[in-house]
Design a protein around this motif. Structure first.
Motif, PDB file in Angstrom:
ATOM      1  N   LEU A  59      39.942  33.259  42.584  1.00 48.90           N
ATOM      2  CA  LEU A  59      41.162  34.351  43.242  1.00 48.90           C
ATOM      3  C   LEU A  59      40.693  34.768  44.400  1.00 48.90           C
ATOM      4  CD1 LEU A  59      41.540  36.087  39.573  1.00 48.90           C
ATOM      5  CD2 LEU A  59      43.011  34.477  40.861  1.00 48.90           C
ATOM      6  N   LEU A  60      39.261  34.974  44.808  1.00 48.51           N
ATOM      7  CA  LEU A  60      39.127  35.515  46.053  1.00 48.51           C
ATOM      8  C   LEU A  60      39.533  34.682  47.180  1.00 48.51           C
ATOM      9  CD1 LEU A  60      35.396  36.742  45.444  1.00 48.51           C
ATOM     10  CD2 LEU A  60      37.279  38.234  46.410  1.00 48.51           C
ATOM     11  N   SER A  61      39.090  33.076  46.841  1.00 44.27           N
ATOM     12  CA  SER A  61      39.638  32.179  47.983  1.00 44.27           C
ATOM     13  C   SER A  61      41.283  32.204  47.995  1.00 44.27           C
ATOM     14  CB  SER A  61      39.455  30.955  47.580  1.00 44.27           C
ATOM     15  OG  SER A  61      39.937  30.635  46.299  1.00 44.27           O
ATOM     16  N   GLU A  62      42.056  32.852  47.206  1.00 46.10           N
ATOM     17  CA  GLU A  62      43.317  33.039  47.555  1.00 46.10           C
ATOM     18  C   GLU A  62      43.808  34.460  48.059  1.00 46.10           C
ATOM     19  OE1 GLU A  62      45.453  31.692  43.786  1.00 46.10           O
ATOM     20  OE2 GLU A  62      45.237  30.084  44.503  1.00 46.10           O
ATOM     21  N   ASN A  63      42.856  35.174  48.424  1.00 41.01           N
ATOM     22  CA  ASN A  63      42.957  36.028  49.147  1.00 41.01           C
ATOM     23  C   ASN A  63      43.270  37.716  48.014  1.00 41.01           C
ATOM     24  OD1 ASN A  63      42.317  35.433  51.670  1.00 41.01           O
ATOM     25  ND2 ASN A  63      44.350  34.625  51.802  1.00 41.01           N
ATOM     26  N   TYR A  64      42.714  37.575  47.243  1.00 39.79           N
ATOM     27  CA  TYR A  64      42.942  38.719  46.217  1.00 39.79           C
ATOM     28  C   TYR A  64      41.566  39.513  46.236  1.00 39.79           C
ATOM     29  CZ  TYR A  64      46.675  36.550  43.433  1.00 39.79           C
ATOM     30  OH  TYR A  64      47.919  35.712  43.568  1.00 39.79           O
ATOM     31  N   LEU A  65      41.710  40.699  46.055  1.00 36.99           N
ATOM     32  CA  LEU A  65      40.538  41.678  45.874  1.00 36.99           C
ATOM     33  C   LEU A  65      40.048  41.679  44.549  1.00 36.99           C
ATOM     34  CD1 LEU A  65      41.197  44.705  48.425  1.00 36.99           C
ATOM     35  CD2 LEU A  65      39.084  43.233  48.219  1.00 36.99           C
ATOM     36  N   CYS A  66      38.902  41.565  44.038  1.00 33.57           N
ATOM     37  CA  CYS A  66      38.781  41.438  42.774  1.00 33.57           C
ATOM     38  C   CYS A  66      37.622  42.314  42.487  1.00 33.57           C
ATOM     39  CB  CYS A  66      37.899  40.167  42.197  1.00 33.57           C
ATOM     40  SG  CYS A  66      39.407  38.816  42.286  1.00 33.57           S
ATOM     41  N   GLU A  67      37.949  43.375  41.333  1.00 30.61           N
ATOM     42  CA  GLU A  67      36.768  44.086  40.660  1.00 30.61           C
ATOM     43  C   GLU A  67      36.411  43.730  39.130  1.00 30.61           C
ATOM     44  OE1 GLU A  67      37.354  48.221  41.270  1.00 30.61           O
ATOM     45  OE2 GLU A  67      37.837  47.827  43.298  1.00 30.61           O
ATOM     46  N   PHE A  68      35.467  43.905  38.635  1.00 32.30           N
ATOM     47  CA  PHE A  68      34.769  43.550  37.329  1.00 32.30           C
ATOM     48  C   PHE A  68      34.297  44.669  36.565  1.00 32.30           C
ATOM     49  CE2 PHE A  68      33.304  41.204  41.131  1.00 32.30           C
ATOM     50  CZ  PHE A  68      34.090  40.142  41.204  1.00 32.30           C
ATOM     51  N   ALA A  69      34.811  44.237  35.307  1.00 28.03           N
ATOM     52  CA  ALA A  69      34.118  45.262  34.176  1.00 28.03           C
ATOM     53  C   ALA A  69      33.519  44.280  33.151  1.00 28.03           C
ATOM     54  CB  ALA A  69      35.224  45.915  33.634  1.00 28.03           C
ATOM     55  N   SER A  70      32.523  44.616  32.526  1.00 28.25           N
ATOM     56  CA  SER A  70      32.156  43.340  31.619  1.00 28.25           C
ATOM     57  C   SER A  70      32.207  44.380  29.937  1.00 28.25           C
ATOM     58  CB  SER A  70      30.617  42.811  31.802  1.00 28.25           C
ATOM     59  OG  SER A  70      29.766  44.038  31.781  1.00 28.25           O
ATOM     60  N   ASN A  71      32.613  45.451  29.895  1.00 28.08           N
ATOM     61  CA  ASN A  71      32.783  45.891  28.753  1.00 28.08           C
ATOM     62  C   ASN A  71      33.848  47.058  28.750  1.00 28.08           C
ATOM     63  OD1 ASN A  71      31.544  48.479  29.525  1.00 28.08           O
ATOM     64  ND2 ASN A  71      29.570  47.383  29.415  1.00 28.08           N
ATOM     65  N   CYS A  72      34.164  47.567  27.543  1.00 26.24           N
ATOM     66  CA  CYS A  72      35.493  48.375  27.396  1.00 26.24           C
ATOM     67  C   CYS A  72      35.263  49.775  28.161  1.00 26.24           C
ATOM     68  CB  CYS A  72      35.584  48.957  25.850  1.00 26.24           C
ATOM     69  SG  CYS A  72      36.631  47.881  24.894  1.00 26.24           S
ATOM     70  N   ASN A  73      33.878  50.190  28.159  1.00 26.83           N
ATOM     71  CA  ASN A  73      33.767  51.692  29.059  1.00 26.83           C
ATOM     72  C   ASN A  73      33.928  51.498  30.388  1.00 26.83           C
ATOM     73  OD1 ASN A  73      33.422  53.157  26.529  1.00 26.83           O
ATOM     74  ND2 ASN A  73      31.188  52.587  26.348  1.00 26.83           N
ATOM     75  N   GLU A  74      33.126  50.385  30.782  1.00 26.36           N
ATOM     76  CA  GLU A  74      33.444  50.146  32.367  1.00 26.36           C
ATOM     77  C   GLU A  74      34.689  49.940  32.527  1.00 26.36           C
ATOM     78  OE1 GLU A  74      31.244  47.077  34.461  1.00 26.36           O
ATOM     79  OE2 GLU A  74      29.813  47.330  32.751  1.00 26.36           O
ATOM     80  N   ALA A  75      35.481  49.228  32.092  1.00 20.69           N
ATOM     81  CA  ALA A  75      36.742  49.075  32.301  1.00 20.69           C
ATOM     82  C   ALA A  75      37.552  50.079  32.246  1.00 20.69           C
ATOM     83  CB  ALA A  75      37.331  47.926  31.240  1.00 20.69           C
ATOM     84  N   LEU A  76      37.329  51.178  31.181  1.00 16.53           N
ATOM     85  CA  LEU A  76      38.174  52.476  30.799  1.00 16.53           C
ATOM     86  C   LEU A  76      37.809  53.303  32.307  1.00 16.53           C
ATOM     87  CD1 LEU A  76      37.697  52.931  27.121  1.00 16.53           C
ATOM     88  CD2 LEU A  76      40.046  52.459  28.254  1.00 16.53           C
ATOM     89  N   ASP A  77      36.765  53.195  32.561  1.00 16.98           N
ATOM     90  CA  ASP A  77      36.206  54.070  33.844  1.00 16.98           C
ATOM     91  C   ASP A  77      36.947  53.586  34.831  1.00 16.98           C
ATOM     92  OD1 ASP A  77      34.767  56.159  34.701  1.00 16.98           O
ATOM     93  OD2 ASP A  77      33.245  54.780  35.569  1.00 16.98           O
ATOM     94  N   LYS A  78      37.227  52.281  35.181  1.00 13.00           N
ATOM     95  CA  LYS A  78      38.016  51.825  36.249  1.00 13.00           C
ATOM     96  C   LYS A  78      39.436  51.979  36.416  1.00 13.00           C
ATOM     97  CE  LYS A  78      34.525  49.184  38.333  1.00 13.00           C
ATOM     98  NZ  LYS A  78      34.188  48.159  39.087  1.00 13.00           N
ATOM     99  N   ILE A  79      40.142  51.865  35.124  1.00  5.40           N
ATOM    100  CA  ILE A  79      41.373  52.055  35.305  1.00  5.40           C
ATOM    101  C   ILE A  79      41.800  53.367  35.269  1.00  5.40           C
ATOM    102  CG2 ILE A  79      42.061  49.883  33.969  1.00  5.40           C
ATOM    103  CD1 ILE A  79      42.432  51.947  31.246  1.00  5.40           C
ATOM    104  N   LEU A  80      40.854  54.429  35.100  1.00  2.00           N
ATOM    105  CA  LEU A  80      41.319  55.750  35.118  1.00  2.00           C
ATOM    106  C   LEU A  80      41.142  56.302  36.496  1.00  2.00           C
ATOM    107  CD1 LEU A  80      41.499  57.757  32.709  1.00  2.00           C
ATOM    108  CD2 LEU A  80      39.136  58.590  33.281  1.00  2.00           C
ATOM    109  N   ASN A  81      40.384  55.468  37.331  1.00  2.00           N
ATOM    110  CA  ASN A  81      40.145  55.700  38.870  1.00  2.00           C
ATOM    111  C   ASN A  81      40.970  55.230  39.697  1.00  2.00           C
ATOM    112  OD1 ASN A  81      38.115  58.254  38.254  1.00  2.00           O
ATOM    113  ND2 ASN A  81      36.882  56.513  37.585  1.00  2.00           N
TER     114      ASN A  81
END
Lengths: 223, 411
Positions: free
Chosen positions: A20-42
């Protein structure tokens, strides 16, 4: 375009990110629920890739949270379960698409683009590619403003190639994209070649340059 | 039951002559005794009173006690059987006779006392009839009693048998057995119950294992696939390397197909698919045949007989899988350019494709049974067909007729 990849399998996450990076997307990662919830909140994302089986819970929790937060992020569920129940439930809660593991990165990329296009455009949904005009809503292609007479499968094939511009797509990925589950029941993927041939012929007859390249006799690339 | 009756009949048949002999002996003794008594009475009362002249008169008025001349020199009491002519009845009848030596006026005479044996014949007849009657009632009684008893006694057994016949691990239904008063049947029920619980448990464990194993495999497969996709983007690949990647893709495709099919089977068995709806079989086949149609293989699917209104009540997704598997099989194995024939009629769907020789019917629907040396299939397609059929009580069968492989589903 910002994408959040929620996936606990590190290697898979890296592959997706690299593609996806090579298609010029910006990528962020989360490897569990809590991390993910934290990201989508902010933050807001154009697309969230969501694995359902996470170490600290079911990914559907994140979908529910998105709904409560009234967020508009597009969500593609990526699940190892491929269960109809999960699919229906996920789509009901608000996911936009569902992709079963294992999947081709080209398929993932095409789904992301289609999702973003759908969400971005209201009404007529068109875009230009070289001398082509692609009308997503009408599912038709124009070469220099003349409509191209192609079959539904050829249209899907072309759109898939364009969605993975400058990427080599394997024959298997194309076959699966065209015929779904039936692809792996067919004896071989020669029919992909036949479709490509027909498409190339129609494009060149309409005066379009040849952008479809055959790579090592095993894959194709739109340049 | 049979032995009971046989024993009774034999016993009666053997006892009948014994009984008869005993009876007639007793009767004969009785007669002999009465003859003796008569003779004794004669000797006591009349012998010394009678004169030679009285003999004629005596014989005239007595029928069964006669005084005869001693012609043979009878020295002691002699019993014997004889057939004598009875002037009263005007026919010959059996008699028991007693000859005894007597003396009248100092001369030797013979006293003959006799008794008719007609009653013995009657006795035999009566005994025979009695025996027949007893025999008949005994047999009838035995039959009825035995039948009722065995019905009563075997009732729990047949109940158990019925449960076993209806038992299927796939349905995972535990059977309840009623308590019986018969110890052996209770033992049997307990054992059968244990066996059922065990089978259900192992079956469940096996199903769960398959499902879990297949699930766990999806993620590494996904990693594998994504890495290949990334590798393919490398612009410095040599032709040789690209070919290796292609082979890996193919192996991976087979592996993930296998995995998908294993998952599918365990899902069908776990009743994940239970959205029953009305599906038009013909419309569905048309739709699926269209998906199979590629520029290379065009229009080689042909309908012979079609009931366009044939509807099925089942999960549409499952029916799609069933048809897809049969169609892809036909497409994969049919000989060049021959048509694939489909017929829908009378609760029956047949899909036929041309072939060289008959296939092993036994192996065909089993998991992982490879027929011939074709390696493109994974040996699960027909197993899935069978699993779906089993779920709905349909019947899948195969026949080789006129150089055609014919797969038939009876709904």
């Amino acid at each position: 375009m910002k994408i959040l990849i929620i996936e606990d399998e590190k290697e898979l996450m890296q592959s997706m990110a690299e593609y996806l990076l090579s298609e010029n997307y910006l990528c962020e990662f989360a490897s569990n629920c809590n991390e993910a919830l934290d990201k989508i909140l902010n933050y807001d994302y154009d697309c969230i890739l969501l694995d359902l089986t996470l170490p600290d819970g079911n990914g559907l929790r994140i979908l529910e949270e998105l709904k409560t937060l009234n967020k508009q992020d597009g969500v593609i569920i990526i699940s190892a379960k491929n269960s109809l129940e999960d699919k229906i439930k996920g789509l009901q809660i608000g996911a936009d698409d569902y992709l079963a593991k294992p999947f081709h990165l080209s398929e993932l990329s095409a789904r992301i683009q289609s999702l973003i296009r759908r969400r971005k455009f209201v009404g007529a949904n068109q875009f230009n590619e070289h001398e082509l005009l692609i009308d997503i809503t009408a599912k038709s292609i124009y070469v220099n403003k003349t409509s191209l007479n192609i079959t539904r499968k050829e249209y899907n094939l072309l759109l898939f190639l364009i969605s993975n511009k400058n990427k080599v797509i394997s024959k298997g990925a194309l076959a699966e994209h065209l015929s779904g589950d039936i692809a792996d029941m067919l004896n071989n993927h020669d029919f992909v070649y036949a479709h490509i041939k027909n498409l190339k012929k129609k494009l060149s007859e309409a005066g379009c340059k040849d952008y479809i390249k055959t790579i090592y006799g095993m894959g194709y690339k739109w340049e | 039951m049979f032995y009971n009756a046989l024993f009774s009949v034999l016993l009666l048949l053997i006892s009948a002559p014994i009984f008869y002999i005993m009876m007639s002996k007793l009767y004969m003794d009785d007669i002999d005794e009465s003859l003796q008594i008569e003779k004794n009475e004669f000797q006591k009362k009349y012998e010394h009173q009678l004169t030679k002249n009285d003999i004629l008169i005596w014989n005239k008025f007595n029928r069964d006690i006669l005084i005869l001349k001693d012609t043979n020199g009878v020295l002691k009491n002699t019993f014997l059987d004889a057939i004598l002519f009875d002037s009263l009845n005007n026919e010959s009848e059996p008699y028991r006779l007693l000859y005894s030596p007597i003396h009248i006026d100092g001369k030797n005479y013979v006293l003959m006392t006799r008794q008719s044996l007609v009653e013995t014949e009657d006795l035999v007849k009566t005994i025979a009839w009695l025996y027949i009657f007893i025999l008949a009632s005994l047999l009838a009684g035995l039959f009825i009693i035995n039948r009722n008893i065995s019905k009563q006694i075997w009732k729990p057994f047949y109940k158990t048998l019925h449960s076993i016949e209806n038992f299927s691990v796939e349905k995972s239904e535990k059977q309840e057995f009623p308590k019986s008063i018969i110890y052996e049947f209770n033992e049997l029920n307990t054992a059968v119950n244990k066996l059922m619980v065990k089978s259900i448990y192992s079956y469940q464990a096996q199903k769960e294992f398959t499902e879990n194993a297949a699930h766990e495999m999806q993620t590494p497969l996904a990693v594998f696939q994504s890495k290949l996709d990334i590798l393919l983007q490398n612009s410095s690949l040599t032709n040789e390397q690209a070919q290796i990647i292609q082979l890996l893709y193919e192996a991976l495709a087979r592996l993930s197909r296998l995995n998908k099919n294993l998952l599918l089977i365990s899902k069908i068995e776990n009743n994940i698919f239970d959205q029953i709806e009305k599906v038009n079989l013909y419309d569905l086949i048309i739709k699926l045949a269209d998906l199979f149609e590629t520029p290379l293989e065009k229009n080689n699917i042909k309908f012979t007989t079609v009931d366009e209104n044939f509807m099925l009540n089942c999960d549409k997704g499952l029916l799609e899988i069933l048809i897809t598997n049969l169609l892809s099989n036909a497409i994969r194995y049919h000989l060049n350019n021959n048509e694939i024939l489909i017929s829908i009629s009378a609760n029956k769907l047949s899909i036929s494709n041309s072939g060289n020789e008959t296939l092993d019917n036994e192996k065909l629907f089993k998991r992982f049974s490879k027929i011939g040396n074709n390696t493109s299939g994974n040996g699960l397609g027909l197993a899935i067909v069978k699993t779906i059929c089993l779920k709905y009580g349909w019947q899948a069968s195969y026949q080789f007729v006129n150089s055609l492989h014919v797969f038939t589903i009876r709904f």
